[in-house]
Design a protein around this motif. Structure first.
Motif, mmCIF file in Angstrom:
data_model
loop_
_atom_site.group_PDB
_atom_site.id
_atom_site.type_symbol
_atom_site.label_atom_id
_atom_site.label_comp_id
_atom_site.label_asym_id
_atom_site.label_seq_id
_atom_site.Cartn_x
_atom_site.Cartn_y
_atom_site.Cartn_z
ATOM 1 N N SER A 230 0.840 -1.196 0.000
ATOM 2 C CA SER A 230 0.000 0.000 0.000
ATOM 3 C C SER A 230 0.876 1.247 0.000
ATOM 4 O O SER A 230 2.097 1.177 0.181
ATOM 5 N N ARG A 231 0.242 2.412 -0.179
ATOM 6 C CA ARG A 231 0.991 3.671 -0.117
ATOM 7 C C ARG A 231 1.653 3.830 1.255
ATOM 8 O O ARG A 231 2.778 4.346 1.357
ATOM 9 N N GLU A 232 0.952 3.403 2.295
ATOM 10 C CA GLU A 232 1.491 3.538 3.650
ATOM 11 C C GLU A 232 2.781 2.729 3.826
ATOM 12 O O GLU A 232 3.673 3.117 4.588
ATOM 13 N N ASP A 233 2.877 1.609 3.118
ATOM 14 C CA ASP A 233 4.059 0.751 3.249
ATOM 15 C C ASP A 233 5.338 1.429 2.769
ATOM 16 O O ASP A 233 6.446 1.058 3.197
ATOM 17 N N VAL A 234 5.197 2.396 1.868
ATOM 18 C CA VAL A 234 6.390 3.033 1.296
ATOM 19 C C VAL A 234 6.533 4.487 1.733
ATOM 20 O O VAL A 234 7.414 5.196 1.260
ATOM 21 N N ALA A 235 5.676 4.917 2.653
ATOM 22 C CA ALA A 235 5.687 6.322 3.070
ATOM 23 C C ALA A 235 7.009 6.728 3.703
ATOM 24 O O ALA A 235 7.480 7.860 3.520
ATOM 25 N N ASP A 236 7.623 5.825 4.444
ATOM 26 C CA ASP A 236 8.821 6.174 5.204
ATOM 27 C C ASP A 236 10.114 5.592 4.651
ATOM 28 O O ASP A 236 11.164 5.701 5.287
ATOM 29 N N VAL A 237 10.056 4.965 3.475
ATOM 30 C CA VAL A 237 11.289 4.405 2.926
ATOM 31 C C VAL A 237 12.149 5.539 2.369
ATOM 32 O O VAL A 237 11.633 6.604 1.986
ATOM 33 N N PRO A 238 13.474 5.376 2.322
ATOM 34 C CA PRO A 238 14.343 6.437 1.789
ATOM 35 C C PRO A 238 13.960 6.819 0.362
ATOM 36 O O PRO A 238 13.483 5.975 -0.415
ATOM 37 N N LYS A 239 14.166 8.064 0.025
ATOM 38 C CA LYS A 239 13.763 8.573 -1.290
ATOM 39 C C LYS A 239 14.361 7.750 -2.420
ATOM 40 O O LYS A 239 13.692 7.469 -3.424
ATOM 41 N N ALA A 240 15.605 7.350 -2.273
ATOM 42 C CA ALA A 240 16.279 6.595 -3.337
ATOM 43 C C ALA A 240 15.669 5.213 -3.546
ATOM 44 O O ALA A 240 15.906 4.584 -4.574
ATOM 45 N N GLU A 241 14.891 4.733 -2.568
ATOM 46 C CA GLU A 241 14.304 3.395 -2.670
ATOM 47 C C GLU A 241 12.791 3.432 -2.867
ATOM 48 O O GLU A 241 12.141 2.394 -2.840
ATOM 49 N N LYS A 242 12.232 4.603 -3.046
ATOM 50 C CA LYS A 242 10.793 4.713 -3.289
ATOM 51 C C LYS A 242 10.464 4.310 -4.735
ATOM 52 O O LYS A 242 11.311 4.421 -5.631
ATOM 53 N N PRO A 243 9.238 3.820 -4.978
ATOM 54 C CA PRO A 243 8.826 3.567 -6.364
ATOM 55 C C PRO A 243 8.865 4.865 -7.162
ATOM 56 O O PRO A 243 8.551 5.943 -6.633
ATOM 57 N N THR A 244 9.228 4.768 -8.432
ATOM 58 C CA THR A 244 9.203 5.945 -9.295
ATOM 59 C C THR A 244 7.778 6.437 -9.464
ATOM 60 O O THR A 244 7.524 7.648 -9.481
ATOM 61 N N TYR A 245 6.847 5.485 -9.597
ATOM 62 C CA TYR A 245 5.433 5.796 -9.742
ATOM 63 C C TYR A 245 4.617 4.875 -8.832
ATOM 64 O O TYR A 245 5.002 3.731 -8.591
ATOM 65 N N ILE A 246 3.479 5.388 -8.367
ATOM 66 C CA ILE A 246 2.494 4.569 -7.667
ATOM 67 C C ILE A 246 1.141 4.835 -8.325
ATOM 68 O O ILE A 246 0.728 5.990 -8.461
ATOM 69 N N MET A 247 0.472 3.773 -8.758
ATOM 70 C CA MET A 247 -0.824 3.896 -9.421
ATOM 71 C C MET A 247 -1.824 2.943 -8.772
ATOM 72 O O MET A 247 -1.445 1.872 -8.284
ATOM 73 N N ASP A 248 -3.096 3.337 -8.801
ATOM 74 C CA ASP A 248 -4.137 2.466 -8.253
ATOM 75 C C ASP A 248 -4.202 1.149 -9.004
ATOM 76 O O ASP A 248 -4.404 0.089 -8.411
ATOM 77 N N ASP A 249 -4.043 1.214 -10.323
ATOM 78 C CA ASP A 249 -4.110 0.010 -11.150
ATOM 79 C C ASP A 249 -3.483 0.295 -12.503
ATOM 80 O O ASP A 249 -3.043 1.417 -12.776
ATOM 81 N N LEU A 250 -3.455 -0.712 -13.370
ATOM 82 C CA LEU A 250 -2.826 -0.546 -14.677
ATOM 83 C C LEU A 250 -3.686 0.246 -15.650
ATOM 84 O O LEU A 250 -3.169 0.813 -16.616
ATOM 85 N N TYR A 251 -5.009 0.307 -15.406
ATOM 86 C CA TYR A 251 -5.851 1.208 -16.202
ATOM 87 C C TYR A 251 -5.345 2.640 -16.061
ATOM 88 O O TYR A 251 -5.265 3.396 -17.036
ATOM 89 N N SER A 252 -5.016 3.019 -14.828
ATOM 90 C CA SER A 252 -4.526 4.372 -14.566
ATOM 91 C C SER A 252 -3.238 4.645 -15.334
ATOM 92 O O SER A 252 -3.026 5.734 -15.879
ATOM 93 N N TRP A 253 -2.349 3.644 -15.397
ATOM 94 C CA TRP A 253 -1.099 3.815 -16.138
ATOM 95 C C TRP A 253 -1.364 4.006 -17.628
ATOM 96 O O TRP A 253 -0.770 4.887 -18.272
ATOM 97 N N ILE A 254 -2.265 3.199 -18.175
ATOM 98 C CA ILE A 254 -2.586 3.311 -19.603
ATOM 99 C C ILE A 254 -3.131 4.705 -19.903
ATOM 100 O O ILE A 254 -2.715 5.363 -20.863
ATOM 101 N N GLU A 255 -4.059 5.189 -19.079
ATOM 102 C CA GLU A 255 -4.721 6.461 -19.336
ATOM 103 C C GLU A 255 -3.800 7.653 -19.118
ATOM 104 O O GLU A 255 -3.825 8.632 -19.884
ATOM 105 N N GLU A 256 -2.940 7.579 -18.086
ATOM 106 C CA GLU A 256 -2.124 8.738 -17.740
ATOM 107 C C GLU A 256 -0.767 8.766 -18.428
ATOM 108 O O GLU A 256 -0.216 9.852 -18.671
ATOM 109 N N LYS A 257 -0.219 7.609 -18.728
ATOM 110 C CA LYS A 257 1.156 7.569 -19.240
ATOM 111 C C LYS A 257 1.290 7.006 -20.660
ATOM 112 O O LYS A 257 2.353 7.141 -21.267
ATOM 113 N N MET A 258 0.249 6.348 -21.154
ATOM 114 C CA MET A 258 0.378 5.705 -22.459
ATOM 115 C C MET A 258 -0.617 6.252 -23.474
ATOM 116 O O MET A 258 -0.670 5.765 -24.607
ATOM 117 N N SER A 259 -1.405 7.249 -23.088
ATOM 118 C CA SER A 259 -2.419 7.790 -24.009
ATOM 119 C C SER A 259 -1.789 8.776 -24.994
ATOM 120 O O SER A 259 -0.703 9.283 -24.756
#
Length: 259
Positions: A230-259
């Motif tokens: 979850s988002r909470e799981d990565v809230a406190d991890v070091p910046k260098a180890e955070k995900p580059t992106y966090i999305m609710d699902d892959l539909y969101s990725w298609i619409e926001e990054k691949m359209s």
């Protein structure tokens, strides 16, 4: 950034147990339509690539074995590069035995170069004893992955990491782990996809395996909130180890990054 290729987790990203995940099939179809290369990267060592393809088909995801990299195949290829035709004592299931056979490794219970451990749901004291004795005799100790538990419909069950720990604790020898989040499997996946790491995105639901695998391999990562983390799981991890992106699902990725 427009990525030229994708490395993609399975359970929690493409499906959850026996249920499909919304957006997964559409995401793969989008990649196929745009001729964007991809490789499924899984810590599963029990299944062959063909078995993975069959399972994906039940969720409406059509692909081929050359788009799948299991921890079993990555392990076998790693050993073959270390010593061609090596002799191995193998604890594991069909996927691991067949992967080792494909690259010319030889199975034996005597005078082995490597002890190789994957998930084995018919594990026995005799198997663990033989593995421990070979490791004590100097065989290189390899494990397909360090997953301590695996999710099932029954709940979390002991994973290969738990089985591996028996031999490791007994012998005092730490194994070489191949699967996520270790870099070995990611380097093999990059060889398969044929692109530079800067051009490829690692996609998964589990921060401790999928995302850290990408981080350790110096790749951009996408964490989807359809499975384990979850988002909470990565809230406190070091910046260098955070995900580059966090999305609710892959539909969101298609619409926001691949359209």
């Amino acid at each position: 950034m427009s990525y030229k290729g994708y490395l993609i987790d399975l359970d929690g990203t493409m499906y959850r147990g026996k249920a499909p995940i919304d957006g997964a099939s559409a995401f793969i179809k989008t990649l196929q339509e745009r001729h964007i290369p991809y490789v499924f990267v899984t810590n599963n060592s029990s299944a062959t690539e063909e078995m993975v393809v069959e399972k994906l088909a039940t969720f409406g995801i059509d692909t081929t074995p050359d788009h799948v990299l299991t921890s079993a195949s990555a392990t076998a290829k790693y050993i073959a590069r270390e010593k061609q035709g090596a002799t191995c004592y193998i604890i594991g299931e069909k996927g691991l035995h067949e992967a080792c056979e494909k690259v010319g490794l030889k199975e034996s219970t005597l005078d082995v170069d490597f002890v190789v451990m994957g998930i084995d749901r018919e594990i026995s004291y005799e198997k663990l004893k033989t593995a421990a004795l070979h490791v004590r005799d100097g065989a290189t100790f390899i494990s397909t992955n360090k997953d301590a538990a695996i999710p099932t419909e029954e709940g979390l069950l002991p994973g290969n990491g738990s089985l591996t720990s028996v031999v490791s604790v007994s012998t005092g020898v730490a194994p070489i782990f191949v699967g996520k989040p270790e870099p070995i499997i990611m380097e093999e996946a990059l060889r398969m996809i044929g692109l530079d790491r800067e051009e490829v995105l690692m996609v998964g639901d589990n921060y401790t395996t999928d995302i850290l695998a990408g981080v350790h391999a110096r790749m951009d990562t996408l964490m989807v909130l359809t499975g384990f983390s979850s988002r909470e799981d990565v809230a406190d991890v070091p910046k260098a180890e955070k995900p580059t992106y966090i999305m609710d699902d892959l539909y969101s990725w298609i619409e926001e990054k691949m359209s």
